[in-house]
Design a protein around this motif. Structure first.
Motif, mmCIF file in Angstrom:
data_model
loop_
_atom_site.group_PDB
_atom_site.id
_atom_site.type_symbol
_atom_site.label_atom_id
_atom_site.label_comp_id
_atom_site.label_asym_id
_atom_site.label_seq_id
_atom_site.Cartn_x
_atom_site.Cartn_y
_atom_site.Cartn_z
ATOM 1 N N ILE A 276 -14.155 50.089 25.948
ATOM 2 C CA ILE A 276 -13.526 49.766 24.666
ATOM 3 C C ILE A 276 -12.336 50.673 24.411
ATOM 4 C CG2 ILE A 276 -13.873 49.617 22.179
ATOM 5 C CD1 ILE A 276 -15.292 47.464 23.963
ATOM 6 N N VAL A 280 -8.557 49.268 23.912
ATOM 7 C CA VAL A 280 -7.762 49.522 22.706
ATOM 8 C C VAL A 280 -6.473 50.247 23.073
ATOM 9 C CG1 VAL A 280 -7.683 50.821 20.541
ATOM 10 C CG2 VAL A 280 -9.715 49.480 21.125
ATOM 11 N N HIS A 655 -16.140 49.182 18.784
ATOM 12 C CA HIS A 655 -14.886 48.881 18.086
ATOM 13 C C HIS A 655 -14.892 49.456 16.670
ATOM 14 C CE1 HIS A 655 -14.172 45.677 21.224
ATOM 15 N NE2 HIS A 655 -12.994 46.253 21.132
#
Length: 965
Positions: A276, A280, A655
């Motif tokens: 993640i 990102v 997230h």
């Protein structure tokens, strides 16, 4: 530790430990607090912390407690962290001693406990409020602490349990503590009253001795508390997973999962978390490359003063259209890693010196980035969880870009206009981007050359939605200050400001991401769309807080609708949804420029000054995408199924954690950017005001580097108290959505008025001032044919005298009627002010000719700073009601295309002086004198004489001019 008796009898002991550990923990942490501050302070700031108001090293050579813990960073912070930790054991120590000594019918234990609590609170007071913060309160709390130490120590001795060792230690330590107070006071008086050198050092030793003795006295309780065992007992078995409710366990688990949206139902896995983070960051890289394209394109029409041809690189975003070619689509989908790695050329571009080649490198990176992301989303569209994770990476990447830009004063540290000399972190960003791209593409594509497409919706409607969405995200949310400056209308401040309230935008964006992720059914409704439209209308039509509330609503809606819109587009033909979508986005970008640059582009006058048309078009396009979403849901009935399926995605907790970290980082940057300057003018003793005017060419230097640092250095070294900046509005896609004034104001310690906002369709005018801005109004001068002319009329508090400053940018040379009307408007505006005034301007006229005689006239009351300066065409400084003492022109080096002009004025101190200034005859005002005849404080810095420094020197006259009357 815990005994078998407790375990056998109760079976619920979670934790147990001996009471003496309360005393030992208090002792160790308290000593750490003071001694660590002493060690760090002596290592980093030794000479500063031994300095007092009379003497320094070597007369004074040991620091006092107050100087050690209260004057410097980081020792003060280290001390406060440890002393905060100490508070827990400290209160526990007081409580345990009360429990140990309390007896029915006895009030002394209660009185001692109360004195111990008050003593603990006052300890927090004098340690957290240092003598530097507030000397009076520091002393009051310190004295109170000592006062309440008397009943505490004597009470502890009186109530001490029958323990010979404890009683003996308490007597010795209490005697030493109070005995130390006598020499402490003596040497303090020797220092403070008699100013004896070295007395404060001896005082400091006794002060430190008090600290050591005080903590040691409380440490004696360890001898008494070994009779206690502190036990934490679970009386209902919750710590063992026992259901303490009447409801079945399965029902409770289901309710818990529902309450957390299933986010925390699975455990933490490092590999998933790294995935993640990499996703990102890769999304952040996409937005960094995309937002840099406009800036490097803009460089060329700036220097060509019109269409250059390089604007065609804007179209590099339409590369997803290549996915319409089946063999190429197969190749790209199967080789996504190569495409994403090639996109990093956009970051590598900072190494390319030549601006043309740098532009093409960035254009290639943007093309590869758009192509790679479109292929990835298309490939992953068959797996909802994986697709959602990719989309969240894209949207949270935008939020990360906004956070980074805030921390770097609206510049992105990995843009190709940044490098080490102006604050860039390009090398670090590139290394992290390579690692992120490798991890982002480590999983095999879910589809190959013949992907399954969703036929239930319209690819055309999706493309319209994507075009409007990406334009909205880029133009409004790629910088936290953009919408704030839309609603800015001058002083006094009646709305949000960028360095205080920008987090509200981040919070709204965060809320939008969470809503789009967890409440998709709510987001994809006409009601939600209506809220977004209302927010857009408020932002466009209103100023101050009302307009900003609309901005926050729009920000939340845009981030929320991004997830379903991009998800839907990913399941259709990517050549249409993303290829055509980015083409529509490009036209909106051009529209976005034409509303202000209409004089330089074909068809520009048709859309001049119509930001409202842009907003309507943007929301209608997004509405087309929403219509497609709602139509699909009505036909397929999949809304609830998709929502339930997405609710089980394990990636969401990572997230959410990423969003939390980014918000914390933003708040940390917000704290670091908190203004700490005192806004003092450079020559207050001489009542001098040094003013300048500079056309900064949108903060891009001749070599395509961001120029804020170089501008800062020249402004500081020229000792400018007030400066007008022109061509300063950078809050458009093509200019990077930047704001140079934030960095300059915060770094130089100046108040700032940004001037007419980006929705006012000007090239910008800004005012920076060391003096408080009492009031400012923004003006858009008559411009029936050409570009709008912005002006700021500000009233400053200059040494107690109200002085008006006008900052003005006239229209271009091609429109003489505009310039005539503007000169009449401004002359009337300046003439309406009864106060001393300065005009810092760009007039586009020759001295003593044409409109010059309107600006310098009886109507305006203004005088030219030097009417013999024949070599001017654009920049002028005019004044009235002030004593002009100096004038200079400083070469620009390669920062911009216009020099810096500077004038010095003395503000009248008395009413009689003011009258003499207003009534002085022209020949007296214009009397020029050599430099040695003016006071030293009136003189310009000698740094720029001769060849000057860094390409800056006094020119035209070869040296400054001085005047005296």
């Amino acid at each position: 530790m815990a005994t078998s008796r407790y375990k056998d009898k109760d079976g619920g002991v979670v934790l147990s430990f001996g009471g003496q550990w309360v005393s030992w923990s208090h002792t160790v942490v308290a000593y750490l607090a003071f001694l660590s501050a002493l060690i760090v302070g002596s290592a980093l700031h030794y000479r500063k912390i031994v300095q007092n108001e009379w003497y320094g090293y070597p007369d004074e050579w040991f620091p006092s407690v107050s100087a050690t813990i209260g004057d410097r960073y980081p020792e003060r912070s280290i001390f406060m962290i440890f002393i905060a930790i100490t508070s827990g054991p400290r209160f526990a120590l007081v409580g345990l001693f009360y429990l140990l000594t309390a007896k029915p019918g006895h009030t002394l234990p209660k009185a001692v406990a109360i004195s111990g609590l008050i003593r603990t609170l006052t300890c927090g007071g004098w340690t957290y409020i240092t003598s530097t913060d507030d000397h009076d309160w520091h002393d009051i709390l310190m004295i109170s602490y000592i006062v309440f130490t008397i009943p505490w120590t004597t009470g502890c001795i009186a109530l001490s349990p029958p323990n010979a060792r404890a009683i003996k230690y308490r007597k010795y330590l209490a005697s030493a503590f109070f005995g130390t107070l006598v020499p402490l006071v003596y040497f303090f008086i020797q220092h403070k009253v008699h100013r004896v050198a070295g007395a404060y050092t001896i005082y400091a030793f006794f002060e430190w001795a008090l600290i050591l003795l005080d903590v040691a006295f409380d440490a004696v309780t360890a001898l008494d508390f070994d009779t206690f065992e502190v036990v934490v007992r679970d009386v209902k078995g919750a710590s063992k997973g026992v259901n303490t409710s009447s409801m079945p366990t399965a029902v409770l688990e289901k309710e818990k999962e529902k309450a957390t949206a299933g986010v925390f139902s699975a455990g933490f896995r490092l590999g998933e978390a790294l995935d993640i983070v990499a996703d990102v960051y890769h999304g952040f890289v996409f937005w960094s490359i995309l937002t840099s394209l406009g800036v490097v394109v803009w460089y060329f029409p700036l220097w060509h003063m019109g269409i250059s041809g390089y604007e065609a690189l804007v179209m590099s975003t339409v590369t997803p259209a290549l996915l319409a070619i089946r063999p190429l689509r197969f190749l790209i989908v199967k080789n996504q890693r190569v495409t994403h790695l090639l996109s990093l050329a956009g970051l590598l571009a900072y190494l390319v010196e030549n601006p043309v080649y740098r532009l093409f490198t960035v254009g290639f990176g943007v093309g590869m980035s758009c192509l790679g992301w479109a292929a990835t989303l298309y490939s992953d569209s068959v797996q909802p969880a994986r697709l959602e994770a990719r989309i969240l990476a894209w949207t949270i990447g935008l939020l990360m870009s906004s956070v980074a830009k805030f921390a770097w004063y609206t510049n992105n540290p990995i843009w190709p206009i940044m490098h080490a000399a102006n604050g860039g972190w390009n090398g670090t960003g590139l290394v992290l981007a390579i690692l992120a791209a490798l991890r982002f593409t480590r999983r095999a594509p879910l589809q190959g050359g013949n992907p399954v497409e969703d036929k239930s919706g319209s690819a055309l409607l999706s493309a319209l939605g994507i075009g409007g969405l990406f334009f909205a995200l880029h133009s409004l949310l790629s910088d936290t200050s953009t919408m704030i400056l839309w609603v800015w209308d001058g002083y006094p401040i009646r709305g949000p400001v960028s360095n205080v309230h920008a987090w509200y935008t981040i919070a709204a964006m965060t809320a939008g991401v969470v809503a789009g992720m967890s409440r998709r059914a709510l987001v994809t409704t006409w009601t939600a769309y209506g809220v977004g439209c209302l927010g857009a209308a408020l932002l466009t039509l209103y100023h101050r807080w009302v307009g900003y509330y609309g901005a926050l609503a729009l920000a939340a809606y845009l981030m929320a609708i991004s997830i379903p819109l991009i998800s839907s587009a990913s399941k259709k033909n990517p050549a249409v949804t993303f290829g055509l979508g980015f083409l529509i986005y490009n036209f909106l970008v051009l529209f976005h420029v034409w509303v202000v640059a209409y004089a330089f582009v074909p068809g520009g006058p048709l859309v001049r000054e119509h930001t409202d048309w842009i907003m309507i078009t943007m929301m209608l396009l997004i509405g087309a995408g929403v219509f497609d979403l709602i139509s699909q849901q009505a036909k397929s009935g999949r809304k609830m199924a998709d929502r339930r399926r997405a609710a089980n995605n394990n990636h969401r907790k990572y997230h959410l954690g990423t969003l939390g970290v980014l918000n914390v980082l933003f708040l940390c940057a917000n704290f670091l950017r908190f203004p700490t300057n005192d806004y003092k003018p450079y020559h207050a003793n001489d009542r001098l005001l040094t003013a300048g005017i500079w056309t900064i060419h949108f903060s891009l230097d001749n070599d395509m580097w961001s120029s804020e640092y170089r501008m800062r250095d020249l402004i500081k070294e020229m000792e400018l108290d007030v400066i007008g900046l022109l061509e300063s509005d950078l809050q458009r896609i093509i200019m990077g959505n930047r704001d140079t004034t934030q960095f300059l104001a915060e770094d130089l310690g100046m108040y700032v008025d940004y001037g007419p906002g980006p929705n006012k369709h000007t090239w910008g005018a800004a005012l920076l001032s060391k003096f408080p801005i009492l009031n400012s109004t923004h003006h858009l001068l008559p411009s029936p044919v050409g570009e709008l002319a912005p002006a700021i009329h500000a009233t400053l508090d200059v040494y107690g005298t109200a002085v008006d400053v006008f900052v003005f940018h006239s229209g271009q040379e091609e429109d003489p009627e505009d310039r005539r009307l503007q000169s009449e408007y401004l002359a009337k505006l300046m003439g309406s002010s009864p106060r001393p005034s300065i005009l810092l301007s760009y007039l586009v006229t020759k001295p003593l000719e044409g409109n010059y005689n309107t600006y310098v006239s009886d109507a305006s009351g203004m005088h030219d700073v030097d009417e013999t300066d024949w070599d001017r065409w654009c920049e002028y400084i005019l004044f009235k009601g002030l004593r002009r003492t100096g004038y200079a022109r400083v070469s620009r080096s390669t920062i911009t295309d216009t020099e810096l002009q500077v004038a010095k004025f003395v503000v009248p101190a008395t009413e009689e002086d003011a009258v003499s200034v207003w009534t002085a005859p022209k020949q007296l005002r214009d009397r020029r004198v050599p430099e040695h005849e003016v006071p030293e404080g009136w003189r310009f810095p000698g740094l720029f004489r001769g060849e000057g420094v860094r390409g800056h020197r006094y020119h035209v006259f070869d040296e400054p001019r001085y005047y005296q009357f």
